[in-house]
Design a protein around this motif. Structure first.
Motif, PDB file in Angstrom:
ATOM      1  N   PHE A   9       0.875  -3.924   5.195  1.00 41.49           N
ATOM      2  CA  PHE A   9       0.543  -3.441   6.526  1.00 41.49           C
ATOM      3  C   PHE A   9      -0.274  -4.521   7.199  1.00 41.49           C
ATOM      4  O   PHE A   9      -1.353  -4.881   6.714  1.00 41.49           O
ATOM      5  N   LYS A  10       0.293  -5.069   8.266  1.00 47.31           N
ATOM      6  CA  LYS A  10      -0.315  -6.205   8.963  1.00 47.31           C
ATOM      7  C   LYS A  10      -0.572  -7.318   7.950  1.00 47.31           C
ATOM      8  O   LYS A  10       0.362  -7.796   7.330  1.00 47.31           O
ATOM      9  N   ASN A  11      -1.802  -7.714   7.710  1.00 43.33           N
ATOM     10  CA  ASN A  11      -2.082  -8.831   6.802  1.00 43.33           C
ATOM     11  C   ASN A  11      -2.551  -8.400   5.423  1.00 43.33           C
ATOM     12  O   ASN A  11      -3.019  -9.231   4.650  1.00 43.33           O
ATOM     13  N   SER A  14      -1.199  -3.790  -0.572  1.00 46.64           N
ATOM     14  CA  SER A  14      -1.863  -2.826  -1.445  1.00 46.64           C
ATOM     15  C   SER A  14      -0.846  -2.140  -2.345  1.00 46.64           C
ATOM     16  O   SER A  14       0.360  -2.270  -2.158  1.00 46.64           O
ATOM     17  N   ARG A  15      -1.368  -1.407  -3.303  1.00 45.67           N
ATOM     18  CA  ARG A  15      -0.511  -0.656  -4.220  1.00 45.67           C
ATOM     19  C   ARG A  15      -0.203   0.731  -3.682  1.00 45.67           C
ATOM     20  O   ARG A  15       0.680   1.402  -4.187  1.00 45.67           O
ATOM     21  N   LYS A  16      -0.943   1.177  -2.672  1.00 42.23           N
ATOM     22  CA  LYS A  16      -0.726   2.505  -2.087  1.00 42.23           C
ATOM     23  C   LYS A  16      -0.396   2.352  -0.613  1.00 42.23           C
ATOM     24  O   LYS A  16      -0.887   1.441   0.046  1.00 42.23           O
ATOM     25  N   ILE A  17       0.415   3.274  -0.112  1.00 44.58           N
ATOM     26  CA  ILE A  17       0.767   3.235   1.307  1.00 44.58           C
ATOM     27  C   ILE A  17      -0.499   3.481   2.123  1.00 44.58           C
ATOM     28  O   ILE A  17      -1.349   4.276   1.722  1.00 44.58           O
ATOM     29  N   PRO A  18      -0.656   2.772   3.228  1.00 45.24           N
ATOM     30  CA  PRO A  18      -1.874   2.942   4.048  1.00 45.24           C
ATOM     31  C   PRO A  18      -2.085   4.376   4.502  1.00 45.24           C
ATOM     32  O   PRO A  18      -1.231   5.235   4.353  1.00 45.24           O
ATOM     33  N   PHE A  19      -3.189   4.591   5.116  1.00 46.44           N
ATOM     34  CA  PHE A  19      -3.753   5.882   5.449  1.00 46.44           C
ATOM     35  C   PHE A  19      -2.984   6.715   6.467  1.00 46.44           C
ATOM     36  O   PHE A  19      -3.465   7.748   6.886  1.00 46.44           O
ATOM     37  N   THR A  44       5.744  -2.074   5.323  1.00 42.10           N
ATOM     38  CA  THR A  44       6.881  -2.501   4.518  1.00 42.10           C
ATOM     39  C   THR A  44       6.570  -2.273   3.051  1.00 42.10           C
ATOM     40  O   THR A  44       5.511  -2.670   2.560  1.00 42.10           O
ATOM     41  N   GLU A  45       7.496  -1.604   2.378  1.00 42.67           N
ATOM     42  CA  GLU A  45       7.369  -1.321   0.943  1.00 42.67           C
ATOM     43  C   GLU A  45       8.277  -2.290   0.192  1.00 42.67           C
ATOM     44  O   GLU A  45       9.435  -2.476   0.562  1.00 42.67           O
TER      45      GLU A  45
END
Length: 89
Positions: A9-11, A14-19, A44-45
């Motif tokens: 997400f942006k820059n 992470s291992r989890k999808i954002p909030f 993007t996953e």
């Protein structure tokens, strides 16, 4: 070998999808086109095969970015973030 999911997400990676709230997910291209005037965010996953001993926390941001570029599969998720200038979701 195991498959992991990384989210960009942006820059950030992470291992989890954002909030983002799941109920504000745009499920298909028609939704995205319908809400063209809305603010949307893309997450993007990446599905990546790694060795069993892979440790996310021990991997540099540069290496994570390279892994994402070489991902076996990518999935784009879109989320509505605002209905108009006054109503933010």
């Amino acid at each position: 070998m195991k498959t992991i999911h990384l989210f960009q997400f942006k820059n950030s990676i992470s291992r989890k999808i954002p909030f983002f709230n799941e109920e504000h997910r745009l499920d298909n291209l028609n939704d995205l086109m319908t809400y063209d005037l809305m603010n949307t965010e893309k997450v993007t996953e990446f599905l990546i095969d790694v060795h069993d001993d892979f440790v996310f926390e021990d991997t540099s941001r540069g290496d994570l970015l390279q892994m994402c570029k070489n991902a076996d599969e990518t999935i784009e998720h879109y989320f509505a973030t605002a209905l108009d200038d006054y109503n933010v979701i």
